[in-house]
Design a protein around this motif. Structure first.
Motif, PDB file in Angstrom:
ATOM      1  N   VAL A  45       6.299   7.608 -10.066  1.00 14.19           N
ATOM      2  CA  VAL A  45       5.272   7.236  -9.094  1.00 14.19           C
ATOM      3  C   VAL A  45       5.869   6.264  -8.089  1.00 14.19           C
ATOM      4  CG1 VAL A  45       3.129   5.938  -8.783  1.00 14.19           C
ATOM      5  CG2 VAL A  45       3.284   7.655 -10.569  1.00 14.19           C
ATOM      6  N   GLU A  46       5.672   6.548  -6.812  1.00 12.40           N
ATOM      7  CA  GLU A  46       6.143   5.677  -5.739  1.00 12.40           C
ATOM      8  C   GLU A  46       4.949   5.242  -4.899  1.00 12.40           C
ATOM      9  OE1 GLU A  46       9.218   7.766  -3.617  1.00 12.40           O
ATOM     10  OE2 GLU A  46       9.824   8.715  -5.502  1.00 12.40           O
ATOM     11  N   VAL A  47       4.847   3.947  -4.692  1.00 13.84           N
ATOM     12  CA  VAL A  47       3.778   3.381  -3.869  1.00 13.84           C
ATOM     13  C   VAL A  47       4.402   2.728  -2.640  1.00 13.84           C
ATOM     14  CG1 VAL A  47       1.859   1.748  -3.744  1.00 13.84           C
ATOM     15  CG2 VAL A  47       2.343   2.945  -5.898  1.00 13.84           C
ATOM     16  N   THR A  48       3.961   3.135  -1.465  1.00 18.89           N
ATOM     17  CA  THR A  48       4.416   2.500  -0.233  1.00 18.89           C
ATOM     18  C   THR A  48       3.254   1.713   0.367  1.00 18.89           C
ATOM     19  OG1 THR A  48       3.850   4.465   1.077  1.00 18.89           O
ATOM     20  CG2 THR A  48       6.102   4.299   0.252  1.00 18.89           C
ATOM     21  N   ALA A  49       3.552   0.523   0.856  1.00 20.63           N
ATOM     22  CA  ALA A  49       2.534  -0.345   1.452  1.00 20.63           C
ATOM     23  C   ALA A  49       3.028  -0.818   2.816  1.00 20.63           C
ATOM     24  CB  ALA A  49       2.257  -1.549   0.549  1.00 20.63           C
ATOM     25  N   THR A  50       2.161  -0.724   3.815  1.00 18.39           N
ATOM     26  CA  THR A  50       2.521  -1.118   5.175  1.00 18.39           C
ATOM     27  C   THR A  50       1.381  -1.912   5.792  1.00 18.39           C
ATOM     28  OG1 THR A  50       3.805   0.918   5.435  1.00 18.39           O
ATOM     29  CG2 THR A  50       3.280  -0.302   7.439  1.00 18.39           C
ATOM     30  N   VAL A  51       1.706  -3.048   6.393  1.00 25.65           N
ATOM     31  CA  VAL A  51       0.697  -3.861   7.068  1.00 25.65           C
ATOM     32  C   VAL A  51       0.223  -3.131   8.319  1.00 25.65           C
ATOM     33  CG1 VAL A  51       0.292  -6.015   8.323  1.00 25.65           C
ATOM     34  CG2 VAL A  51       1.611  -6.025   6.182  1.00 25.65           C
ATOM     35  N   ILE A  52      -1.100  -3.006   8.474  1.00 24.30           N
ATOM     36  CA  ILE A  52      -1.641  -2.297   9.632  1.00 24.30           C
ATOM     37  C   ILE A  52      -2.460  -3.199  10.551  1.00 24.30           C
ATOM     38  CG2 ILE A  52      -1.656  -0.035   8.527  1.00 24.30           C
ATOM     39  CD1 ILE A  52      -4.604  -0.426   7.871  1.00 24.30           C
ATOM     40  N   ALA A  53      -2.882  -4.376  10.084  1.00 23.08           N
ATOM     41  CA  ALA A  53      -3.644  -5.291  10.937  1.00 23.08           C
ATOM     42  C   ALA A  53      -3.593  -6.694  10.362  1.00 23.08           C
ATOM     43  CB  ALA A  53      -5.106  -4.834  11.066  1.00 23.08           C
ATOM     44  N   THR A  54      -3.547  -7.693  11.245  1.00 21.34           N
ATOM     45  CA  THR A  54      -3.533  -9.094  10.808  1.00 21.34           C
ATOM     46  C   THR A  54      -4.521  -9.906  11.630  1.00 21.34           C
ATOM     47  OG1 THR A  54      -1.724  -9.620  12.330  1.00 21.34           O
ATOM     48  CG2 THR A  54      -1.123  -9.021  10.078  1.00 21.34           C
ATOM     49  N   GLY A  55      -5.110 -10.900  10.970  1.00 21.10           N
ATOM     50  CA  GLY A  55      -5.973 -11.854  11.651  1.00 21.10           C
ATOM     51  C   GLY A  55      -5.454 -13.256  11.422  1.00 21.10           C
ATOM     52  N   ARG A  56      -6.277 -14.263  11.640  1.00 20.75           N
ATOM     53  CA  ARG A  56      -5.819 -15.638  11.432  1.00 20.75           C
ATOM     54  C   ARG A  56      -5.558 -15.917   9.965  1.00 20.75           C
ATOM     55  NH1 ARG A  56      -9.317 -19.964  14.672  1.00 20.75           N
ATOM     56  NH2 ARG A  56      -7.535 -21.207  13.952  1.00 20.75           N
TER      57      ARG A  56
END
Length: 267
Positions: A223-234
């Motif tokens: 099992v491979e899990v990829t995680a990517t940041v798509i939005a940031t706030g304060r």
């Protein structure tokens, strides 16, 4: 050259791409010095060598030998560890996988080379009749090949992380399918690393906006899990996660789960 490869016909150019995955050092993996226990570190590298060896040989593989181990520095509890594996030499039934483990302070980004070594993985005899000699090409719908350098950020500048696990019987339900609990744990781990790499602050998971379970993962699958940041706030950060399952023997890949996790920086 490793003895496991002396009777094998070496392939001139191994085509299995390098793989880079992350994990965390928890207190139960630490020794009395508060650093990652050597056995736990070797287990992380052996697991990744198994995954890469399975991709290269396409069969049921076992660890034949470990060599050139170099413990250069400790990995403190609470640090991220990043494991890299790549095929160095490949024969018809065996493959030599070079590995390394790097510790990363998630708040400062400071990285330390901790451990390196070579694992010889051998395809079991019962897999010989059906397994191809050369690596199976990655299906078109699968994620892009793994970069040889640590993928702290994607080409678009977004923080990312990959977690890889093997589905053992203890992870499965009575039908032999991956239970939702371990799957969510692995997705949360990948999301936590990606989010912390982006913020470089102490964060906690606040919510899961949506999780779609599309296909099962079976015992024995990778099992491979990829995680990517798509939005940031304060203070908040949204991370997209995808989970894929792959059969080590056939290379068949299934897109199991997708979703969005929300993390919040602690004041």
């Amino acid at each position: 050259m490793s003895s496991a490869l002396t009777d094998a016909e070496l392939l001139s150019s191994p085509t299995t791409p390098p793989m880079v995955v992350v994990d965390m050092v928890w207190p139960d993996q630490s020794n009395h010095h508060g650093t990652l226990f050597g056995g736990a570190a070797l287990s992380m590298l052996d697991r990744l060598a198994f995954i890469v060896g399975s991709k290269a040989l396409r069969g049921s593989v076992v660890t034949a030998s470990v060599s050139d181990l170099n413990f250069a520095a400790p990995a403190p509890a609470g640090h991220l560890v990043e494991c890299t594996a790549e095929v160095l030499r490949q024969g018809r039934r065996s493959v030599t996988v070079g590995t390394r483990l790097v510790a990363e302070d998630l708040l400062s980004g400071t990285r330390t080379e901790c451990l390196s070594g070579e694992f010889v993985m051998v395809r079991q005899a019962e897999s010989t009749a059906t397994a191809p000699v050369s690596p199976v090409a990655t299906p078109a719908q699968a994620p892009q090949p793994y970069p040889s350098k640590p993928p702290v950020f994607t080409e678009g500048g977004k923080a990312s992380a990959t977690v890889a696990e093997i589905v053992f019987p203890g992870h499965a339900n009575h039908r032999g399918l991956l239970h939702g609990g371990p799957a969510m744990e692995w997705m949360a781990k990948a999301g936590f690393v990606a989010a912390t790499r982006r913020m470089r602050r102490t964060i906690v998971m606040a919510s899961s906006e949506k999780l779609n379970f599309k296909a099962p993962a079976h015992v024995g699958d990778v099992v491979e899990v990829t995680a990517t940041v798509i939005a940031t706030g304060r203070r908040s950060i949204h991370v997209h996660v995808d989970m894929w399952a792959e059969s080590p023997a056939t290379g068949e890949r299934r897109h199991c789960t997708t979703g969005t996790l929300v993390f919040v920086a602690v004041v």
